[in-house]
Design a protein around this motif. Structure first.
Motif, PDB file in Angstrom:
ATOM      1  N   GLN A 108      77.799  57.051  31.794  1.00 14.06           N
ATOM      2  CA  GLN A 108      77.926  56.869  30.349  1.00 14.06           C
ATOM      3  C   GLN A 108      77.474  55.483  29.912  1.00 14.06           C
ATOM      4  OE1 GLN A 108      80.414  57.581  32.437  1.00 14.06           O
ATOM      5  NE2 GLN A 108      82.305  56.422  31.989  1.00 14.06           N
ATOM      6  N   ASP A 109      77.687  54.473  30.766  1.00 14.34           N
ATOM      7  CA  ASP A 109      77.205  53.124  30.440  1.00 14.34           C
ATOM      8  C   ASP A 109      75.684  53.068  30.464  1.00 14.34           C
ATOM      9  OD1 ASP A 109      79.772  52.148  30.145  1.00 14.34           O
ATOM     10  OD2 ASP A 109      79.936  51.483  32.228  1.00 14.34           O
ATOM     11  N   ARG A 110      75.086  53.823  31.348  1.00 11.11           N
ATOM     12  CA  ARG A 110      73.620  53.895  31.402  1.00 11.11           C
ATOM     13  C   ARG A 110      73.059  54.584  30.156  1.00 11.11           C
ATOM     14  NH1 ARG A 110      71.548  53.657  37.059  1.00 11.11           N
ATOM     15  NH2 ARG A 110      73.303  53.187  38.434  1.00 11.11           N
ATOM     16  N   LEU A 111      73.707  55.669  29.744  1.00 15.13           N
ATOM     17  CA  LEU A 111      73.258  56.380  28.548  1.00 15.13           C
ATOM     18  C   LEU A 111      73.373  55.490  27.311  1.00 15.13           C
ATOM     19  CD1 LEU A 111      74.864  59.882  29.216  1.00 15.13           C
ATOM     20  CD2 LEU A 111      72.417  59.416  29.000  1.00 15.13           C
ATOM     21  N   ILE A 112      74.504  54.811  27.180  1.00 11.51           N
ATOM     22  CA  ILE A 112      74.682  53.898  26.047  1.00 11.51           C
ATOM     23  C   ILE A 112      73.661  52.767  26.124  1.00 11.51           C
ATOM     24  CG2 ILE A 112      76.268  52.269  24.946  1.00 11.51           C
ATOM     25  CD1 ILE A 112      78.572  54.044  25.958  1.00 11.51           C
ATOM     26  N   GLY A 113      73.403  52.284  27.341  1.00 11.59           N
ATOM     27  CA  GLY A 113      72.419  51.223  27.522  1.00 11.59           C
ATOM     28  C   GLY A 113      71.032  51.649  27.088  1.00 11.59           C
ATOM     29  N   GLY A 114      70.667  52.891  27.394  1.00  8.48           N
ATOM     30  CA  GLY A 114      69.358  53.383  26.984  1.00  8.48           C
ATOM     31  C   GLY A 114      69.215  53.456  25.480  1.00  8.48           C
ATOM     32  N   LEU A 115      70.258  53.954  24.820  1.00  9.36           N
ATOM     33  CA  LEU A 115      70.211  54.108  23.363  1.00  9.36           C
ATOM     34  C   LEU A 115      70.285  52.760  22.649  1.00  9.36           C
ATOM     35  CD1 LEU A 115      72.567  57.222  22.973  1.00  9.36           C
ATOM     36  CD2 LEU A 115      70.076  57.170  22.734  1.00  9.36           C
ATOM     37  N   THR A 116      71.235  51.916  23.050  1.00  9.81           N
ATOM     38  CA  THR A 116      71.408  50.633  22.355  1.00  9.81           C
ATOM     39  C   THR A 116      70.252  49.673  22.646  1.00  9.81           C
ATOM     40  OG1 THR A 116      72.796  49.810  24.178  1.00  9.81           O
ATOM     41  CG2 THR A 116      73.915  50.798  22.288  1.00  9.81           C
ATOM     42  N   GLY A 117      69.721  49.722  23.867  1.00  7.02           N
ATOM     43  CA  GLY A 117      68.591  48.861  24.193  1.00  7.02           C
ATOM     44  C   GLY A 117      67.391  49.171  23.328  1.00  7.02           C
ATOM     45  N   PHE A 118      67.086  50.456  23.188  1.00  8.89           N
ATOM     46  CA  PHE A 118      65.961  50.849  22.337  1.00  8.89           C
ATOM     47  C   PHE A 118      66.240  50.515  20.881  1.00  8.89           C
ATOM     48  CE2 PHE A 118      64.164  53.995  19.425  1.00  8.89           C
ATOM     49  CZ  PHE A 118      62.815  53.786  19.644  1.00  8.89           C
ATOM     50  N   ALA A 119      67.440  50.868  20.405  1.00 10.32           N
ATOM     51  CA  ALA A 119      67.765  50.693  18.991  1.00 10.32           C
ATOM     52  C   ALA A 119      67.761  49.214  18.600  1.00 10.32           C
ATOM     53  CB  ALA A 119      69.120  51.313  18.674  1.00 10.32           C
ATOM     54  N   ALA A 120      68.296  48.358  19.464  1.00 12.23           N
ATOM     55  CA  ALA A 120      68.406  46.936  19.122  1.00 12.23           C
ATOM     56  C   ALA A 120      67.041  46.323  18.855  1.00 12.23           C
ATOM     57  CB  ALA A 120      69.122  46.187  20.252  1.00 12.23           C
ATOM     58  N   LEU A 121      66.104  46.521  19.777  1.00 15.11           N
ATOM     59  CA  LEU A 121      64.779  45.916  19.586  1.00 15.11           C
ATOM     60  C   LEU A 121      63.978  46.632  18.509  1.00 15.11           C
ATOM     61  CD1 LEU A 121      63.363  44.760  23.036  1.00 15.11           C
ATOM     62  CD2 LEU A 121      64.489  43.453  21.241  1.00 15.11           C
ATOM     63  N   ALA A 122      64.195  47.935  18.353  1.00 17.30           N
ATOM     64  CA  ALA A 122      63.478  48.668  17.303  1.00 17.30           C
ATOM     65  C   ALA A 122      63.893  48.165  15.920  1.00 17.30           C
ATOM     66  CB  ALA A 122      63.748  50.164  17.428  1.00 17.30           C
ATOM     67  N   ILE A 123      65.179  47.896  15.745  1.00 18.83           N
ATOM     68  CA  ILE A 123      65.668  47.376  14.467  1.00 18.83           C
ATOM     69  C   ILE A 123      65.123  45.971  14.220  1.00 18.83           C
ATOM     70  CG2 ILE A 123      67.737  46.604  13.240  1.00 18.83           C
ATOM     71  CD1 ILE A 123      69.222  48.940  14.600  1.00 18.83           C
ATOM     72  N   ILE A 124      65.161  45.123  15.263  1.00 23.67           N
ATOM     73  CA  ILE A 124      64.624  43.762  15.130  1.00 23.67           C
ATOM     74  C   ILE A 124      63.145  43.801  14.771  1.00 23.67           C
ATOM     75  CG2 ILE A 124      64.072  41.658  16.416  1.00 23.67           C
ATOM     76  CD1 ILE A 124      66.678  42.097  17.979  1.00 23.67           C
ATOM     77  N   ALA A 125      62.389  44.677  15.425  1.00 20.35           N
ATOM     78  CA  ALA A 125      60.950  44.789  15.149  1.00 20.35           C
ATOM     79  C   ALA A 125      60.702  45.237  13.711  1.00 20.35           C
ATOM     80  CB  ALA A 125      60.315  45.768  16.128  1.00 20.35           C
TER      81      ALA A 125
ATOM     82  N   LYS B  13      61.325  50.481  23.978  1.00 19.46           N
ATOM     83  CA  LYS B  13      61.455  51.562  24.962  1.00 19.46           C
ATOM     84  C   LYS B  13      61.762  50.991  26.340  1.00 19.46           C
ATOM     85  CE  LYS B  13      57.925  54.009  22.337  1.00 19.46           C
ATOM     86  NZ  LYS B  13      56.514  54.448  22.335  1.00 19.46           N
ATOM     87  N   MET B  14      61.133  49.857  26.668  1.00 18.66           N
ATOM     88  CA  MET B  14      61.368  49.273  27.985  1.00 18.66           C
ATOM     89  C   MET B  14      62.792  48.726  28.099  1.00 18.66           C
ATOM     90  SD  MET B  14      59.123  46.629  30.205  1.00 18.66           S
ATOM     91  CE  MET B  14      59.687  46.079  31.816  1.00 18.66           C
ATOM     92  N   LEU B  15      63.293  48.068  27.042  1.00 18.96           N
ATOM     93  CA  LEU B  15      64.668  47.578  27.113  1.00 18.96           C
ATOM     94  C   LEU B  15      65.644  48.743  27.238  1.00 18.96           C
ATOM     95  CD1 LEU B  15      66.568  45.158  27.084  1.00 18.96           C
ATOM     96  CD2 LEU B  15      66.666  45.359  24.592  1.00 18.96           C
ATOM     97  N   GLY B  16      65.353  49.839  26.537  1.00 19.31           N
ATOM     98  CA  GLY B  16      66.186  51.026  26.689  1.00 19.31           C
ATOM     99  C   GLY B  16      66.159  51.558  28.114  1.00 19.31           C
ATOM    100  N   ALA B  17      64.971  51.573  28.715  1.00 22.11           N
ATOM    101  CA  ALA B  17      64.847  52.044  30.100  1.00 22.11           C
ATOM    102  C   ALA B  17      65.610  51.135  31.059  1.00 22.11           C
ATOM    103  CB  ALA B  17      63.373  52.123  30.488  1.00 22.11           C
ATOM    104  N   ILE B  18      65.558  49.829  30.827  1.00 23.26           N
ATOM    105  CA  ILE B  18      66.322  48.886  31.657  1.00 23.26           C
ATOM    106  C   ILE B  18      67.815  49.149  31.494  1.00 23.26           C
ATOM    107  CG2 ILE B  18      66.952  46.445  31.912  1.00 23.26           C
ATOM    108  CD1 ILE B  18      64.022  45.764  31.263  1.00 23.26           C
ATOM    109  N   GLY B  19      68.233  49.459  30.254  1.00 22.35           N
ATOM    110  CA  GLY B  19      69.631  49.791  30.014  1.00 22.35           C
ATOM    111  C   GLY B  19      70.077  51.019  30.781  1.00 22.35           C
ATOM    112  N   CYS B  20      69.143  51.951  31.020  1.00 22.87           N
ATOM    113  CA  CYS B  20      69.473  53.155  31.801  1.00 22.87           C
ATOM    114  C   CYS B  20      69.752  52.819  33.264  1.00 22.87           C
ATOM    115  CB  CYS B  20      68.331  54.166  31.712  1.00 22.87           C
ATOM    116  SG  CYS B  20      68.132  54.921  30.082  1.00 22.87           S
ATOM    117  N   TRP B  21      69.314  51.669  33.711  1.00 25.60           N
ATOM    118  CA  TRP B  21      69.584  51.218  35.078  1.00 25.60           C
ATOM    119  C   TRP B  21      70.782  50.280  35.154  1.00 25.60           C
ATOM    120  CZ3 TRP B  21      67.968  52.346  39.915  1.00 25.60           C
ATOM    121  CH2 TRP B  21      66.854  53.176  40.053  1.00 25.60           C
TER     122      TRP B  21
END
Length: 253
Positions: free
Chosen positions: A148-165, A183-191
């Motif tokens: 569940q932490d990986r799933l949240i990491g994928g979503l929040t990682g993508f959303a955070a940088l997408a909003i900033i951009a 997308k890459m930060l989200g993928a890192i969050g999945c790990w």
């Protein structure tokens, strides 16, 4: 295999995989097949024999030159091979067994994305999807971080940088981030899980400052619109963080 031999195995495996990754980063952006055809010199077309394809060793024996035409071989190839070897060795040193192999795969994918971003400012969606998917898949077999932490990491990682951009573009009327960075930060969050994302961004920022300082010291102009490969910076920060997580170094979060 005895545990003390696993890092050596990781280095050897990494060198072999690194040779493939170096070829991939060269051919893929040019639209050439990575698997089809024999390896050859990019300058004269000389087809390389088996002993000329030994990772790192062949480069050193030939002093970085094509044996046929004498053209210098790009040092990028050697750098990627050595980096992949170090990733394999460190991963299996930190976690002998399946966990270490999974971490090595994480590192090798990051290395490939980092190399493509540095040379071409390109983070292929297909490779980012593989990074994210393998991270989530690892969550079914590895205890930490939890799935569940990986799933949240994928979503929040993508959303955070997408909003900033999006905010940056709205305010400055120009792009400030590449489309592949969220997308890459989200993928890192999945790990690494969502808890690690602030540390990844902080590490990437510090590395970026050091890169900018090195440019200034070499006389290169640094301005607000200077392009830094954020994906590469995040990759450089993410793998050492995985090592710390795995080795139980007790990070502040």
């Amino acid at each position: 295999m005895p545990a003390f031999l696993l890092p050596i195995f990781g280095i050897i495996l990494g060198l072999i995989i690194g040779s493939f990754l170096a070829t991939l980063t060269l051919r893929w952006p040019e639209g050439r097949s990575v698997l089809a055809g024999r390896s050859s010199c990019d300058s004269c077309g000389h087809q390389l024999r088996a002993w000329e394809l030994i990772p790192a060793v062949s480069f050193l024996i030939q002093r970085g030159k094509c044996r046929q035409c004498g053209t210098m071989i790009a040092t990028d190839h050697l750098a990627i091979e050595i980096a992949a070897g170090l990733i394999g060795g460190l991963a299996l040193f930190a976690a002998p067994g399946f966990d270490g192999l999974a971490g090595a795969i994480f590192g090798w994918l990051l290395l490939t994305l980092a190399a493509l971003d540095v040379k071409h400012h390109w983070l292929p969606d297909s490779l980012t999807v593989i990074l994210a998917g393998s991270g989530l898949m690892a969550g079914f077999f590895l205890v930490q971080p939890a799935l569940q932490d990986r799933l949240i990491g994928g979503l929040t990682g993508f959303a955070a940088l997408a909003i900033i951009a999006a905010l940056y573009k709205r305010i400055r009327r120009r792009d400030g981030l590449g489309g592949g960075d969220p997308k890459m930060l989200g993928a890192i969050g999945c790990w690494l899980g969502w808890q690690a994302l602030p540390v990844v961004l902080l590490g990437a920022s510090l590395i970026g400052i050091l890169v900018a300082l090195s440019w200034r010291l070499r006389g290169k102009s640094v301005a607000a619109d200077s392009m830094l490969p954020l994906g590469s910076l995040m990759a450089i920060a993410a793998f050492p963080l995985w090592l710390f997580q795995t080795a139980g170094a007790g990070l502040p979060y």
